[in-house]
Write a protein that holds these residues in place. Structure first.
Motif, PDB file in Angstrom:
ATOM      1  N   ARG A 302      20.062  80.578 -30.349  1.00  0.00           N
ATOM      2  CA  ARG A 302      21.104  80.899 -31.324  1.00  0.00           C
ATOM      3  C   ARG A 302      21.871  79.639 -31.703  1.00  0.00           C
ATOM      4  N   ARG A 307      21.425  83.204 -38.069  1.00  0.00           N
ATOM      5  CA  ARG A 307      21.204  84.451 -38.807  1.00  0.00           C
ATOM      6  C   ARG A 307      20.639  84.172 -40.205  1.00  0.00           C
ATOM      7  N   ARG A 310      17.036  82.912 -40.007  1.00  0.00           N
ATOM      8  CA  ARG A 310      16.075  83.984 -39.736  1.00  0.00           C
ATOM      9  C   ARG A 310      15.727  84.744 -41.011  1.00  0.00           C
TER      10      ARG A 310
END
Length: 371
Positions: A302, A307, A310
């Motif tokens: 992470r 986010r 991805r």
């Protein structure tokens, strides 16, 4: 004396996020440009119909030709010639039985690679004013030839190549093969092809329509006789001598099933990987690491921006498929392979690092820029 302070993890994370997002944003911009500018073949009839030769270099394609050659013969060309490139599986007999004119390939002279030599022989055998070289695994649908001739006429190009729509049947084919489209549509903005510089040239050897005068004017395929990536090498050679290039998506008119499995995809891509990276092994390794860092790492660690990275990595492949007309649910779901693709491509990179590559039973050295 104090040692200089090392960059903090937070700084490294911010740099990584900036580079990764910059990479994806640049590719997204190229995709957007190509969505607007990249030509698509469209049905139509050329104003002037030249004499046309459809030319197929074929080596060990006895299993492939029954599914593709009939559609080529039905296009209404003045001649369809298949060169049996010293096959061991009865390719010539199959092609002749389907109705094509077949010529037997001669032994390769020293310094020639297989496909350029096959195309050079087809050039001498053909009688057309427009010569269209077609790979044996390409399928032509009704009206495709008129569409190609119409696009050649519309653009005034000396070389028009076509990017056929991918047709993948088995799950293994979907792992890497569709990346052919991604390599073109997310890295090469189509307007660059209009620049005079030869480096801003590309072609797809699966379908190449050439004006005979232009091809003979540059000595046929002599200049790329030792090139593995012969299509783009030839396009740049032609452009450097004043030739005009054009490319179009095949859409509903021309399709291809390149490889029947994941291992075949690995073998096929590995022969072109080093030339695509300018014959630089450090650049090849850097490319592998960059893809792992942008598409795979955000699913493992992470890091800052994980986010967004991805989502963007998955959407990119879906958008490429939409642009090429591959819009069925199974095609769009290929985007979910985004995080795995760099891992699946590692065998390609490892094979490409070797001094030789093997294709169609022939081994070629790749230790020079002409390989």
């Amino acid at each position: 004396m104090e040692r200089p302070a090392l960059p903090s993890p937070a700084l490294i994370g911010r740099v990584y996020r900036s580079l990764a997002l910059g990479w994806l944003a640049t590719k997204a911009a190229v995709l957007l440009v190509n969505a607007v500018t990249f030509p698509r073949l469209r049905p139509g009839t050329p104003a002037v119909r030249p004499r046309v030769s459809l030319l197929v270099p074929a080596r060990d394609e006895a299993q492939t030709l029954p599914g593709t050659l009939p559609s080529l013969l039905a296009q209404g060309a003045d001649e369809v010639i298949v060169l049996d490139d010293r096959s061991a599986d009865g390719t010539g007999e199959v092609a002749a039985g389907l109705g094509a004119c077949v010529i037997r390939g001669q032994p390769r002279p020293d310094g020639w690679h297989g496909k350029p030599w096959a195309c050079q022989q087809l050039l001498h055998a053909a009688t057309g004013d427009v010569l269209i070289f077609v790979d044996a695994d390409v399928t032509w649908h009704p009206g495709a030839l008129d569409a190609v001739l119409g696009e050649l006429e519309r653009t005034g190009a000396d070389l028009l190549s076509v990017q056929p729509r991918q047709h993948n049947v088995t799950p293994g084919e979907r792992l890497l093969t569709p990346l052919v489209d991604a390599a073109v549509l997310s890295y090469f903005p189509y307007p660059l092809i209009r620049l005079p510089q030869a480096a801003a040239g590309m072609a797809n050897g699966q379908v190449m329509a050439l004006r005979r005068a232009a091809l003979e004017g540059v000595g046929g395929f002599q200049a790329v006789r030792r090139a593995v990536l012969d299509d783009t090498a030839f396009a740049r050679h032609l452009k450097a001598r004043g030739g005009r290039l054009a490319v179009a998506l095949g859409g509903d008119l021309i399709g291809v099933r390149m490889y029947g499995s994941y291992p075949q995809s690995v073998a096929g891509f590995s022969k072109n990987a080093l030339p695509l990276h300018l014959h630089s092994r450090p650049l090849l390794l850097l490319g592998a690491l960059a893809h792992l860092g942008v598409y795979t790492l955000p699913w493992v660690v992470r890091l800052p921006g994980w986010r967004v990275l991805r989502v963007a990595g998955v959407l990119e492949r879906m958008l490429v498929n939409v642009l090429t007309g591959r819009r069925r649910p199974a095609d769009l779901l290929e985007g979910l392979l985004g995080p795995l693709t760099p891992l699946l491509a590692l065998p390609v990179y490892l094979r490409a690092l070797r001094r030789t590559v093997t294709w169609k039973g022939r081994t070629y050295r790749q230790d020079s820029r002409q390989e």
